[in-house]
Scaffold this motif. Sequence first.
Motif, PDB file in Angstrom:
ATOM      1  N   VAL A 146       0.972  -1.150  -0.111  1.00 38.41           N
ATOM      2  CA  VAL A 146      -0.107   0.005  -0.072  1.00 38.41           C
ATOM      3  C   VAL A 146       0.867   1.246  -0.065  1.00 38.41           C
ATOM      4  O   VAL A 146       0.331   2.284  -0.521  1.00 38.41           O
ATOM      5  CB  VAL A 146      -0.971   0.015   1.206  1.00 38.41           C
ATOM      6  CG1 VAL A 146      -1.537   1.417   1.422  1.00 38.41           C
ATOM      7  CG2 VAL A 146      -1.987  -1.206   1.094  1.00 38.41           C
ATOM      8  N   ASP A 147       1.927   1.221   0.728  1.00 36.47           N
ATOM      9  CA  ASP A 147       2.834   2.348   0.569  1.00 36.47           C
ATOM     10  C   ASP A 147       3.003   2.681  -1.070  1.00 36.47           C
ATOM     11  O   ASP A 147       3.346   1.936  -2.009  1.00 36.47           O
ATOM     12  CB  ASP A 147       4.327   1.818   1.192  1.00 36.47           C
ATOM     13  CG  ASP A 147       5.113   2.977   1.818  1.00 36.47           C
ATOM     14  OD1 ASP A 147       4.722   4.020   1.678  1.00 36.47           O
ATOM     15  OD2 ASP A 147       6.119   2.651   2.565  1.00 36.47           O
ATOM     16  N   SER A 148       3.032   4.104  -0.977  1.00 39.54           N
ATOM     17  CA  SER A 148       3.032   4.565  -2.518  1.00 39.54           C
ATOM     18  C   SER A 148       4.118   4.054  -3.275  1.00 39.54           C
ATOM     19  O   SER A 148       4.019   3.759  -4.555  1.00 39.54           O
ATOM     20  CB  SER A 148       2.806   6.065  -2.503  1.00 39.54           C
ATOM     21  OG  SER A 148       3.898   6.738  -1.999  1.00 39.54           O
ATOM     22  N   GLU A 149       5.396   4.129  -2.891  1.00 39.29           N
ATOM     23  CA  GLU A 149       6.532   3.930  -3.579  1.00 39.29           C
ATOM     24  C   GLU A 149       6.411   2.460  -3.750  1.00 39.29           C
ATOM     25  O   GLU A 149       7.040   2.111  -5.030  1.00 39.29           O
ATOM     26  CB  GLU A 149       7.872   4.106  -2.584  1.00 39.29           C
ATOM     27  CG  GLU A 149       7.816   5.667  -2.441  1.00 39.29           C
ATOM     28  CD  GLU A 149       7.241   6.238  -1.213  1.00 39.29           C
ATOM     29  OE1 GLU A 149       6.411   5.352  -0.689  1.00 39.29           O
ATOM     30  OE2 GLU A 149       7.299   7.110  -0.864  1.00 39.29           O
ATOM     31  N   HIS A 150       6.274   1.762  -3.095  1.00 38.60           N
ATOM     32  CA  HIS A 150       6.148   0.148  -3.170  1.00 38.60           C
ATOM     33  C   HIS A 150       5.154  -0.382  -4.043  1.00 38.60           C
ATOM     34  O   HIS A 150       5.284  -1.393  -5.046  1.00 38.60           O
ATOM     35  CB  HIS A 150       6.030  -0.578  -1.814  1.00 38.60           C
ATOM     36  CG  HIS A 150       7.207  -0.027  -0.725  1.00 38.60           C
ATOM     37  ND1 HIS A 150       7.472   1.097  -0.311  1.00 38.60           N
ATOM     38  CD2 HIS A 150       8.554  -0.637  -0.721  1.00 38.60           C
ATOM     39  CE1 HIS A 150       8.384   1.227   0.455  1.00 38.60           C
ATOM     40  NE2 HIS A 150       9.268   0.256   0.070  1.00 38.60           N
ATOM     41  N   LEU A 217      13.224   3.217   6.326  1.00 36.81           N
ATOM     42  CA  LEU A 217      12.334   1.962   6.672  1.00 36.81           C
ATOM     43  C   LEU A 217      11.718   1.499   5.337  1.00 36.81           C
ATOM     44  O   LEU A 217      11.583   0.103   5.086  1.00 36.81           O
ATOM     45  CB  LEU A 217      11.034   2.543   7.468  1.00 36.81           C
ATOM     46  CG  LEU A 217      11.523   2.939   8.941  1.00 36.81           C
ATOM     47  CD1 LEU A 217      10.072   3.647   9.564  1.00 36.81           C
ATOM     48  CD2 LEU A 217      12.375   2.296   9.555  1.00 36.81           C
ATOM     49  N   GLU A 218      11.794   2.544   4.228  1.00 38.86           N
ATOM     50  CA  GLU A 218      11.197   1.934   2.945  1.00 38.86           C
ATOM     51  C   GLU A 218      12.330   1.271   2.032  1.00 38.86           C
ATOM     52  O   GLU A 218      11.867   0.276   1.303  1.00 38.86           O
ATOM     53  CB  GLU A 218      10.707   2.958   2.078  1.00 38.86           C
ATOM     54  CG  GLU A 218       9.354   3.633   2.671  1.00 38.86           C
ATOM     55  CD  GLU A 218       8.875   4.905   1.789  1.00 38.86           C
ATOM     56  OE1 GLU A 218       7.681   5.244   2.054  1.00 38.86           O
ATOM     57  OE2 GLU A 218       9.349   5.392   1.034  1.00 38.86           O
ATOM     58  N   VAL A 219      13.476   1.650   2.305  1.00 41.59           N
ATOM     59  CA  VAL A 219      14.592   0.860   1.690  1.00 41.59           C
ATOM     60  C   VAL A 219      14.248  -0.688   2.259  1.00 41.59           C
ATOM     61  O   VAL A 219      14.561  -1.778   1.478  1.00 41.59           O
ATOM     62  CB  VAL A 219      15.725   1.260   1.982  1.00 41.59           C
ATOM     63  CG1 VAL A 219      16.985   0.395   1.373  1.00 41.59           C
ATOM     64  CG2 VAL A 219      16.346   2.512   1.330  1.00 41.59           C
TER      65      VAL A 219
HETATM   66 MG    MG Z   1       5.803   5.771   1.120  1.00 38.84          MG
END
Ligand code: MG
Length: 381
Positions: A146-150, A217-219
């Motif tokens: 759901v995270d936009s980048e992912h 955290l996103e990495v």
């Molecule tokens: Mg994000």
Amino acid sequence: MRNVAIIGSTGSIGTQTLEIARDNRDINICALSAGSNIDLLEKQTREFKPELICIGTYELAEELKLRLKDVDVRITYGMDGLIEVACIESSDILVTAIVGMIGIKPTVAAINAGKDIALANKETLVTAGHIIMSLAKEKHVSILPVDSEHSAIFQALQGNTHGDIAKIHLTASGGPFRGRTREELKHVTVGDALKHPNWSMGKKITIDSASMVNKGLEVIEARWLFDVNPDDINVVVQPQSIIHSMVEYRDGAVIAQLGTADMRLPIQYALFYPERRYLRGDRLDFSKLSEIKLEKPDMDTFLGLKYAYEAIKTGGLMPTVLNAANEKAVALFLQEKIQFLDIYTLIRESMDNCVNMENPQLGDIFDMEQWVYNFIESRCR
Ligand code: MG
Ligand code: NAD
């Protein structure tokens, strides 16, 4: 019919998930949960008529029972209640819209119960990614980002082969403090840090965006979701948040997903994948777009990103230490008990003083979370 349960339904992701449910009649909301926002949970229960709801404490649950006397709904509380919501028999998919490591147990329970996961709660993957991803494989459940980048990466991967990925370019807005020096960050206030230029989100992730710990955290989240080496994840600052992330393939092709800054798109994509549905809202207007800027992140100022690369490369419990220290430090910053840059100091000191181990199990992760909390409390007394 898509049968959906949500943990964290009263927050930013939770309420936007319910907006999608409002616009799509074939979504049935089975269960909802919230920490303490009893007014909104009552309203959501009256509108979406779930079978089961959960609130943080026994007292709040008793209050809700009184308020919802006229409604046919079961009311639970605490961690047992969260797990019940996560595993409710009638659901197909769980949206993890809760914030922090509290999401680990319900997420693991839902996977064990065979539920697909629309994952917003990145802290769960950061700390227990190795457990979650292999359990999901074993149980044949999908983890949908759901995270936009992912979500952007997931969209850019469609129709391609994992072995052909050369690099992931994870975009970052740079947050409200982009371009500032360490000296300039010394005395920033909670109010300054909560002013995100592009996205309206919960408080914790907004502070994480200002410190760029969020990108760190996103990495780690991307490392687990897409099974890529951290060295092949490159962070690019894209201040307008138009390019949501990109995948570079071994032939040199770069596939990106672009769009307005609207979390409803990744939420809807996760709920209906692989179907794309109409979504109300603004569209990108390239004629009005004067530029799409790209910059390198300043990892010497925004140390959160640097520490996250170090944590994932070290492995074991180090990502848990980074995450738990950050959760605690952000809570202290929001209470105005520490300064902004102390967030980095507390993460650094926790990483330097912990005792790491390889291949930690859930119990080890929770023990380390507690160790970090105690360590930071002793430092901040
Ligand atoms: Mg994000
Ligand atoms: P938020 O603070 O707006 O909402 C959090 C939700 O969790 C609320 O419903 C709250 O009641 C519930 N909650 C919090 N503590 C709880 C507890 N102890 N027990 C039970 N419930 C509890 O947060 P958010 O911005 O919606 O973020 C949720 C998750 O999604 C985070 O992991 C965040 O990193 C991730 N995420 C959010 C966004 C965004 O746009 N908001 C984007 C990408 C990823």
